[in-house]
Write a protein that holds these residues in place. Structure first.
Motif, short mmCIF file in Angstrom:
data_model
loop_
_atom_site.label_atom_id
_atom_site.label_comp_id
_atom_site.label_asym_id
_atom_site.label_seq_id
_atom_site.Cartn_x
_atom_site.Cartn_y
_atom_site.Cartn_z
N UNK A 107 0.80 -1.21 0.00
CA UNK A 107 0.00 0.00 0.00
C UNK A 107 0.84 1.26 0.00
N UNK A 108 0.16 2.38 0.10
CA UNK A 108 0.79 3.69 0.14
C UNK A 108 0.22 4.49 1.31
N UNK A 109 0.98 5.49 1.74
CA UNK A 109 0.55 6.33 2.85
C UNK A 109 -0.79 6.99 2.51
N UNK A 110 -1.75 7.03 3.42
CA UNK A 110 -1.66 6.66 4.84
C UNK A 110 -2.11 5.23 5.12
N UNK A 111 -2.24 4.43 4.10
CA UNK A 111 -2.71 3.05 4.28
C UNK A 111 -1.59 2.04 4.06
N UNK A 112 -0.36 2.45 4.32
CA UNK A 112 0.77 1.55 4.14
C UNK A 112 0.83 0.55 5.30
N UNK A 113 1.41 -0.60 5.01
CA UNK A 113 1.51 -1.66 6.02
C UNK A 113 2.82 -2.39 5.85
N UNK A 114 3.49 -2.63 6.95
CA UNK A 114 4.74 -3.40 6.94
C UNK A 114 4.52 -4.73 7.64
N UNK A 115 5.06 -5.81 7.05
CA UNK A 115 5.00 -7.12 7.68
C UNK A 115 6.41 -7.68 7.79
N UNK A 116 6.75 -8.15 8.97
CA UNK A 116 8.05 -8.78 9.20
C UNK A 116 7.88 -10.29 9.18
N UNK A 117 8.74 -10.97 8.42
CA UNK A 117 8.66 -12.43 8.31
C UNK A 117 10.02 -13.04 8.66
#
Length: 202
Positions: free
Chosen positions: A43-53
């Motif tokens: 996604x893009x700001x303001x709906x960005x999301x980070x996932x750590x795996x």
């Protein structure tokens, strides 16, 4: 017993404590990562999301690394843990190419992190990691074999309690009950590492 690991992505904060603890516990050479954390962004700001795996050797039931090793240096123990006999390994890289999880790394140089002169820690730890041999996660097999109940380095270090290690059947049952999954099922490797997904607002 067959061993497995469950990683809960709802809890993982991407702090890399697991990777650092693994480095400290096993004293791996430069370029060798038994444990690592991959980050994805959507996604893009303001709906960005980070996932750590968090990633490590998957200790597959159908391990392609075992199949391709020309020296029989990579093998699977009775408890399902895939290990490398460093006395047999010739560092050819066949297992590294065959692994779909990028879980194997070549200890290519005799140098340490600060050049050819090893510090005291490196001089001690590198004896178990000859140069020009492959290396990977072993589920801290030496701790299991010691029989003292010591947790795996990554499990003990995780501040969020995102990792569970134990009997594979229990790991699988807990994962499936929570909608868990294995990585790259299309590879038909049947990994012993399961993940609980990070679903927003669930």
């Amino acid at each position: 017993m067959t061993y497995g690991m469950l990683i809960n992505l709802k809890k993982c904060v991407g702090c890399h404590a697991c990777s650092v603890a693994c480095k400290e516990a096993h004293g791996t050479r430069p370029g060798v990562r038994r444990s690592r954390v991959e980050r994805t962004f959507e996604g893009t700001y303001p709906s960005a999301r980070k996932t750590a795996v968090p990633m490590l050797c998957m200790h597959c039931e159908n391990a392609p690394c075992v199949e391709v090793c020309p020296q029989d240096a990579t093998y699977k123990r009775d408890d399902g843990i895939v290990v490398i006999d460093k006395d047999k390994c010739i560092g050819c890289g066949a297992c590294q190419t065959a692994c779909p999880y990028d879980a194997r790394h070549l200890a290519a140089s005799e140098d340490g992190y600060f050049g050819s002169e090893l510090n005291e820690y490196e001089a001690v730890m590198y004896t178990a990691m000859p140069p020009a041999t492959m290396d990977k996660c072993t589920f801290c097999a030496e701790r299991i074999d010691a029989g003292l109940g010591e947790k795996q380095a990554c499990v003990a270090a995780c501040p969020a309690g995102a990792r569970v290690f134990g009997e594979l059947d229990d790991i699988r049952a807990e994962a499936e009950a929570a909608g868990g999954y294995q990585l790259l099922p299309e590879e038909d490797t049947n990994p012993s590492v399961w993940y609980i997904p990070f679903n927003v607002n669930k």
